[in-house]
Motif scaffolding. Structure first.
Motif, mmCIF file in Angstrom:
data_model
loop_
_atom_site.group_PDB
_atom_site.id
_atom_site.type_symbol
_atom_site.label_atom_id
_atom_site.label_comp_id
_atom_site.label_asym_id
_atom_site.label_seq_id
_atom_site.Cartn_x
_atom_site.Cartn_y
_atom_site.Cartn_z
ATOM 1 N N GLY A 157 123.696 -49.883 65.237
ATOM 2 C CA GLY A 157 123.181 -49.162 64.087
ATOM 3 C C GLY A 157 122.582 -47.804 64.418
ATOM 4 O O GLY A 157 122.344 -46.990 63.517
ATOM 5 N N PHE B 51 123.085 -43.496 57.632
ATOM 6 C CA PHE B 51 123.633 -44.673 56.967
ATOM 7 C C PHE B 51 122.536 -45.646 56.536
ATOM 8 O O PHE B 51 122.511 -46.106 55.397
ATOM 9 C CB PHE B 51 124.633 -45.390 57.872
ATOM 10 N N ALA B 52 121.651 -45.977 57.443
ATOM 11 C CA ALA B 52 120.636 -46.995 57.132
ATOM 12 C C ALA B 52 119.770 -46.555 55.962
ATOM 13 O O ALA B 52 119.529 -47.330 55.022
ATOM 14 C CB ALA B 52 119.778 -47.263 58.364
ATOM 15 N N ASP C 249 122.778 -47.949 53.245
ATOM 16 C CA ASP C 249 122.550 -49.392 53.300
ATOM 17 C C ASP C 249 121.398 -49.833 52.398
ATOM 18 O O ASP C 249 121.477 -50.880 51.749
ATOM 19 C CB ASP C 249 122.270 -49.817 54.747
ATOM 20 N N ARG D 13 126.417 -56.303 57.421
ATOM 21 C CA ARG D 13 127.359 -56.517 58.522
ATOM 22 C C ARG D 13 128.193 -57.775 58.300
ATOM 23 O O ARG D 13 129.366 -57.822 58.667
ATOM 24 C CB ARG D 13 126.600 -56.601 59.849
ATOM 25 N N ASP E 153 128.342 -47.953 59.638
ATOM 26 C CA ASP E 153 127.120 -47.353 60.200
ATOM 27 C C ASP E 153 127.438 -46.183 61.120
ATOM 28 O O ASP E 153 126.605 -45.284 61.314
ATOM 29 C CB ASP E 153 126.335 -48.388 60.998
#
Length: 431
Positions: A101, A389-390, A394, A208, A383
């Motif tokens: 990640g 991304f996080a 996400d 995931r 990711d």
């Protein structure tokens, strides 16, 4: 003692003393190798027994390369925070472990040394030594930044006794979503579910674990350039994928909900015989094998409407771009990722090296064979497409998907709302 004899005695002692001093100088002087030894520092978040392969690999490396000293500095608490602080201070180790990640973020910040010049250099590395699909997890935009340390694909475990009792055929490599649902329906009953997914701990929002379904339906949630989610996260294919996934819980009721899992207060629903199939990583395998009489099997994930598909939970070795001993760091990385040092790690987790996997008989193993075979279907995780991304992708994805489970919100409306937040965040970060 006469004066002559005293003189001879003194001379004898003097000669002996000089001899001892000479020998001491010969046997205790630093060798040329020691004087020229290069020192590198390595860090990991692992601790306890997980440090054993590190210690073994470093010991064998220093024996093979006596001109390079390696110091391991484990940081089991607040690893990322300390590592970034050390990098900012210019005191970070030469080689460090990075989780999947963080790959895009670390590469984006320029703190990871590109490895292609080393891979293609005089002391190069044939990347074909790795099992198919694994090398891409250390790459960003086609350039290699990390080498694989260990990984786990998603695995379909199944309880053979429960299948036998229900008269259901075991899963095969040719299974589809329809086969999975049909079997799950046949195996669902009072206080018993056909399948638990996307993990074994009860987090139905674990991206995931859900992502392989998107791959199997030919979709994803962000563009490969990391700039766009509109048309991806809320596309027809993504919405249909998520609808099929949500229906397993809310419509078909073949999977335990978060509340169901919580009600059992940490009981392993798979080993206790309350779910017949479990969709999760490789990590519980050894525990399941250690249970006397537990009759289970493994299989790769089923195919969706478009194709087979899987992904990895992964970590790799990175080189500090500000390190002063990059050649020595590369020699060490190559040794532990693809050389003899990789064997030490292979005793604790799945190896990325094809020859080691073959020597261990993984491809023929009753449990490991189907997992290794499914590696050809793994795809890079989303990711890796954006360092944001996080935070940007996400977080809103999970928040709005949860609304589908907990309130009367359609998948399409939820993903449209998630896209609005995610795209605004990406646009701001990339501006």
């Amino acid at each position: 003692m006469s004066n002559r004899r005293k003189l001879l005695f003194v001379l004898t002692i003097t000669v002996m003393a000089l001899g001892v001093m000479a020998n001491a100088a010969i046997f205790h002087a630093p060798s040329a190798e020691a004087q020229d030894a290069t020192s590198i520092r390595v860090t990991t978040w692992e601790s306890g027994d997980a440090l054993e392969p590190w210690d073994q690999a470093i010991a064998s490396f220093e024996e093979a390369y006596p001109d390079i000293d390696v110091t391991l500095e484990p940081v089991p608490q607040e690893y990322g925070t300390k590592l970034l602080a050390d990098i900012a201070a210019g005191t970070a180790p030469d080689v460090y472990q990075v989780g999947d990640g963080d790959v895009a973020r670390f590469v984006g910040e320029g703190i990871v040394e590109p490895l292609d010049p080393f891979i293609n250099g005089e002391d190069g590395l044939d990347m074909s030594v790795f099992l198919p699909g694994l090398a891409s997890f250390g790459q960003i935009n086609g350039e290699t930044y990390l080498l694989t340390k260990d990984y786990s694909s998603l695995v379909l475990y199944y309880n053979k006794d429960m299948f036998d009792a229900a008269g259901v055929e075991y899963p095969t490599a040719d299974w589809t979503w329809d086969d999975l649902l049909t079997a799950a329906q046949a195996l669902t009953g009072d206080d018993q579910w056909g399948i638990q997914l996307p993990d074994g701990w009860g987090d139905w929002l674990w991206t995931r674990g859900i992502f392989p379904l998107m791959v199997q339906n030919g979709t994803t949630i962000i563009s490969e350039d990391g700039l766009t989610v509109d048309g991806y996260m809320n596309s027809e294919a993504t919405v249909n994928t998520l609808q099929w996934y949500v229906d397993l819980f809310l419509k078909e009721k073949v999977a335990p909900t978060n509340e169901d899992v919580a009600a059992f207060a940490g009981v392993d629903l798979f080993t206790s015989g309350q779910v017949a199939m479990l969709w999760t990583g490789h990590w519980p395998m050894k525990d399941y094998q250690a249970i006397d009489g537990f009759n289970f099997g493994t299989m790769g994930l089923p195919a969706g409407p478009v194709s087979k598909g899987n992904t990895l939970c992964w970590s790799g070795f990175a080189m500090n771009s500000a390190g002063e001993n990059k050649d020595a760091a590369w020699t060490f990385m190559k040794y532990i990722a693809a050389g003899d040092g990789a064997e030490a790690f292979s005793n604790y987790a799945l190896t990325a090296v094809q020859s080691i996997a073959e020597a261990q008989g993984l491809t023929e193993d009753e449990y490991e064979g189907p997992i290794v075979a499914d590696l050809e279907n793994v795809q890079p995780i989303p990711d890796s497409y954006s360092p944001y991304f996080a935070e940007c992708v996400d977080t809103p994805f999970k928040a709005h998907l949860e609304e589908v489970f907990l309130s009367d919100v359609s998948v399409q409306d939820a993903m449209d709302a998630a896209v609005a937040e995610a795209q605004a965040c990406l646009d701001e970060k990339n501006s």
